[in-house]
Design a protein around this motif. Structure first.
Motif, PDB file in Angstrom:
ATOM      1  N   UNK A 230       0.823  -1.208   0.000  1.00 15.88           N
ATOM      2  CA  UNK A 230       0.000   0.000   0.000  1.00 15.88           C
ATOM      3  C   UNK A 230       0.859   1.260   0.000  1.00 15.88           C
ATOM      4  N   UNK A 231       1.986   1.215   0.715  1.00 11.90           N
ATOM      5  CA  UNK A 231       2.882   2.371   0.735  1.00 11.90           C
ATOM      6  C   UNK A 231       3.468   2.631  -0.652  1.00 11.90           C
ATOM      7  N   UNK A 232       3.891   1.552  -1.351  1.00  9.34           N
ATOM      8  CA  UNK A 232       4.432   1.700  -2.704  1.00  9.34           C
ATOM      9  C   UNK A 232       3.365   2.214  -3.661  1.00  9.34           C
ATOM     10  N   UNK A 233       2.159   1.684  -3.520  1.00  2.00           N
ATOM     11  CA  UNK A 233       1.070   2.143  -4.377  1.00  2.00           C
ATOM     12  C   UNK A 233       0.778   3.617  -4.151  1.00  2.00           C
ATOM     13  N   UNK A 234       0.788   4.027  -2.894  1.00  2.00           N
ATOM     14  CA  UNK A 234       0.543   5.434  -2.597  1.00  2.00           C
ATOM     15  C   UNK A 234       1.613   6.333  -3.175  1.00  2.00           C
ATOM     16  N   UNK A 235       2.882   5.891  -3.051  1.00  2.00           N
ATOM     17  CA  UNK A 235       3.989   6.691  -3.609  1.00  2.00           C
ATOM     18  C   UNK A 235       3.878   6.789  -5.126  1.00  2.00           C
ATOM     19  N   UNK A 236       3.483   5.685  -5.773  1.00  2.00           N
ATOM     20  CA  UNK A 236       3.342   5.686  -7.230  1.00  2.00           C
ATOM     21  C   UNK A 236       2.248   6.633  -7.681  1.00  2.00           C
ATOM     22  N   UNK A 237       1.100   6.573  -6.985  1.00  2.83           N
ATOM     23  CA  UNK A 237      -0.007   7.464  -7.337  1.00  2.83           C
ATOM     24  C   UNK A 237       0.370   8.925  -7.135  1.00  2.83           C
ATOM     25  N   UNK A 252      -4.560   5.821 -16.026  1.00  8.10           N
ATOM     26  CA  UNK A 252      -5.628   5.412 -15.090  1.00  8.10           C
ATOM     27  C   UNK A 252      -5.157   4.259 -14.211  1.00  8.10           C
ATOM     28  N   UNK A 253      -5.629   4.260 -12.962  1.00 11.42           N
ATOM     29  CA  UNK A 253      -5.210   3.246 -11.999  1.00 11.42           C
ATOM     30  C   UNK A 253      -5.649   1.879 -12.464  1.00 11.42           C
ATOM     31  N   UNK A 254      -6.900   1.757 -13.047  1.00 10.93           N
ATOM     32  CA  UNK A 254      -7.378   0.449 -13.430  1.00 10.93           C
ATOM     33  C   UNK A 254      -6.579  -0.179 -14.567  1.00 10.93           C
ATOM     34  N   UNK A 255      -5.776   0.632 -15.238  1.00  5.13           N
ATOM     35  CA  UNK A 255      -4.950   0.089 -16.308  1.00  5.13           C
ATOM     36  C   UNK A 255      -3.801  -0.728 -15.767  1.00  5.13           C
ATOM     37  N   UNK A 256      -3.573  -0.624 -14.482  1.00  8.02           N
ATOM     38  CA  UNK A 256      -2.463  -1.375 -13.865  1.00  8.02           C
ATOM     39  C   UNK A 256      -2.863  -2.820 -13.620  1.00  8.02           C
TER      40      UNK A 256
END
Length: 257
Positions: A230-237, A252-256
């Motif tokens: 979750x921390x990595x995802x937050x940093x990426x966003x 878009x996030x859903x493209x991941x």
């Protein structure tokens, strides 16, 4: 009968009379109950506070016993065994008279015992502990309590408490057994009323605390891994949002997924 109650009430009255005015204390019930019956135990005597046994009298041994191990010995000047004997004899005489005249004329009151079986301390594999079998709603106070481990009867380390009267005119009884719990071991408390030919059973299975610790470790590791993801995802966003503000666009996030 009642010397202990009178002495304690006198002490409370004197303390209030000579002291400063104080708010009314919470109400408590201190009682001394003598019972006699045809079935054993034929006599029982308990001093209770709010339904908890402070002292009980052992008639065969002619001595007072504390209901709580940490209590001091019963003060002999309050009510000696010699003071109790005439009252117990009177109780038996009254029972004989009433039993003769009322047998078959009045319905017999009965209670269905309620069992609870639990450890006194949080169970740990291989650590000494005490199992407590609490029997409530007992009336009349006539029943036997036995213990078994894995189906085999056990008497070593077993102690039985007296029948303790309650405010609802029933009795409770507690039995204890000293154990060293082993994972998966099944302990059984059996209550038998020979008068009614009834038997009630309660079970307790020793948990596998080592397995619980392993499960806790696995869950902690999974929680840590999830936190990192979750921390990595937050940093990426956050980085993608910054790029969008610079006019570079955002995926878009859903493209991941």
């Amino acid at each position: 009968m009642g010397h202990i109650v009178a002495a304690l009430l006198w002490a409370v009255w004197v303390a209030v009379a000579v002291g400063d005015p104080v708010p009314d204390p919470p109400s408590h019930l201190l009682s001394e109950v003598l019972t006699c019956q045809p079935d054993p135990p034929s006599l029982s005597l308990s001093v209770t506070l709010d339904g908890r046994a402070l002292f009980w009298f052992d008639f065969p041994g002619s001595r007072w016993n504390p209901g709580i191990p940490s209590l001091p010995r019963w003060p002999p000047e309050l009510e000696s065994p010699q003071d109790i004997l005439p009252e117990s004899q009177l109780c038996r005489e009254i029972l004989g008279i009433l039993g003769h005249h009322l047998t078959g004329r009045l319905p017999e009151a009965k209670g269905v015992p309620i069992l609870s079986l639990f450890p006194a301390l949080p169970p740990l594999s291989g650590e000494p502990n005490t199992l407590v079998c609490l029997v409530e709603n007992v009336f009349p106070p006539v029943l036997d309590i036995t213990w078994s481990v894995a189906g085999a009867t056990v008497t070593h380390g077993v102690t039985h408490g007296p029948f303790v009267p309650t405010s609802d005119l029933t009795f409770i009884r507690i039995s204890r057994i000293s154990v060293v719990p082993q994972p998966g071991a099944v302990y059984t408390c059996t209550v038998t009323s020979h008068k009614d030919n009834a038997t009630m059973v309660a079970y307790w299975v020793a948990p596998d605390t080592a397995l619980d610790e392993q499960l806790g470790t696995v869950l902690a590791g999974a929680a840590l891994a999830l936190g990192i993801v979750l921390a990595l995802l937050g940093a990426t966003l956050a980085l993608m949002a910054r790029r969008d503000r610079n006019g570079t666009g955002i995926i878009p996030v859903w493209a991941w997924f």
